[in-house]
Design a protein around this motif. Structure first.
Motif, PDB file in Angstrom:
ATOM      1  N   ASN A 120       0.818  -1.214   0.000  1.00 31.72           N
ATOM      2  CA  ASN A 120       0.000   0.000   0.000  1.00 31.72           C
ATOM      3  C   ASN A 120       0.855   1.269   0.000  1.00 31.72           C
ATOM      4  OD1 ASN A 120      -2.302  -1.636   0.093  1.00 31.72           O
ATOM      5  ND2 ASN A 120      -2.174  -1.761   2.311  1.00 31.72           N
ATOM      6  N   GLY A 121       1.958   1.226  -0.760  1.00 29.75           N
ATOM      7  CA  GLY A 121       2.814   2.393  -0.930  1.00 29.75           C
ATOM      8  C   GLY A 121       3.835   2.626   0.169  1.00 29.75           C
ATOM      9  N   LEU A 122       3.851   1.760   1.191  1.00 31.58           N
ATOM     10  CA  LEU A 122       4.805   1.921   2.293  1.00 31.58           C
ATOM     11  C   LEU A 122       5.833   0.800   2.248  1.00 31.58           C
ATOM     12  CD1 LEU A 122       2.276   2.740   5.144  1.00 31.58           C
ATOM     13  CD2 LEU A 122       3.673   4.364   3.852  1.00 31.58           C
ATOM     14  N   ASP A 127       8.191 -10.184   6.601  1.00 29.64           N
ATOM     15  CA  ASP A 127       7.348 -10.631   7.707  1.00 29.64           C
ATOM     16  C   ASP A 127       6.030  -9.859   7.817  1.00 29.64           C
ATOM     17  OD1 ASP A 127       9.137 -12.594   8.525  1.00 29.64           O
ATOM     18  OD2 ASP A 127      10.215 -11.216   9.848  1.00 29.64           O
ATOM     19  N   THR A 128       5.808  -8.889   6.945  1.00 25.72           N
ATOM     20  CA  THR A 128       4.580  -8.097   6.993  1.00 25.72           C
ATOM     21  C   THR A 128       3.365  -8.975   6.705  1.00 25.72           C
ATOM     22  OG1 THR A 128       5.782  -6.129   6.276  1.00 25.72           O
ATOM     23  CG2 THR A 128       3.378  -6.116   5.980  1.00 25.72           C
ATOM     24  N   LEU A 138       6.825  -5.454  -5.667  1.00 33.90           N
ATOM     25  CA  LEU A 138       8.089  -6.146  -5.428  1.00 33.90           C
ATOM     26  C   LEU A 138       9.142  -5.668  -6.423  1.00 33.90           C
ATOM     27  CD1 LEU A 138       6.487  -9.693  -5.124  1.00 33.90           C
ATOM     28  CD2 LEU A 138       7.096  -8.154  -3.241  1.00 33.90           C
ATOM     29  N   SER A 139      10.290  -5.260  -5.898  1.00 32.77           N
ATOM     30  CA  SER A 139      11.365  -4.776  -6.751  1.00 32.77           C
ATOM     31  C   SER A 139      12.638  -5.573  -6.479  1.00 32.77           C
ATOM     32  CB  SER A 139      11.614  -3.283  -6.475  1.00 32.77           C
ATOM     33  OG  SER A 139      12.664  -2.812  -7.290  1.00 32.77           O
TER      34      SER A 139
END
Length: 145
Positions: A120-122, A127-128, A138-139
């Motif tokens: 969500n942009g953060l 582990d989130t 994902l980069s």
């Protein structure tokens, strides 16, 4: 069996049995799960105590857990046809309580190539814990990173 002596199960299928404790981490037999320190981790996969669920019936990591949907966006070398594109329009279903790590494994993306994770942009980490409707980006490691 009294509730305080219930068994608890990790996503990896390890079952904490209070009657046995966990001698590998100094948890003596007879220790209810509630009394296991918050710093304790699964002896098989290393997940935190908070990932364990009270065991009911036959062990299965998805038993009794609803599914959620997340949208995934991948950049450069992480892009994989029908799995993860650069537009963020690829929707995937995972069990409630799944982490970014679980999602990456489900998508068969190379964890070792992953450098930056956004939910969500953060910026987040593996582990989130994901929520229904999350947007995951994902980069990979790139030249300047």
């Amino acid at each position: 069996m009294e509730r305080n002596m219930d068994k608890y199960q990790c996503r990896c299928q390890y079952v904490y049995d209070p009657a046995k404790g966990d001698p590998t981490q100094g948890i003596p037999p007879g220790t209810p799960f509630a009394d296991v320190p918050e710093t304790w981790v699964c002896p098989l996969c290393g997940l935190a105590k908070s990932y364990f669920l009270r065991m009911v019936g036959t062990p299965t990591s998805e038993q009794g857990r609803p599914f959620i949907k997340v949208k995934v966006k991948c950049f450069t070398t992480m892009v994989k046809a029908d799995v993860c594109d650069y537009r963020g329009s690829t929707e995937h279903q995972v069990v409630e309580g799944a982490t970014v790590h679980d999602l990456v494994e489900k998508l068969s993306l190379p964890i070792e190539a992953l450098k930056i994770i956004f939910v969500n942009g953060l910026e987040k980490d593996l582990d989130t814990i994901l929520q229904d409707g999350d947007q995951v980006a994902l980069s990979p490691v790139t030249g300047a990173m």
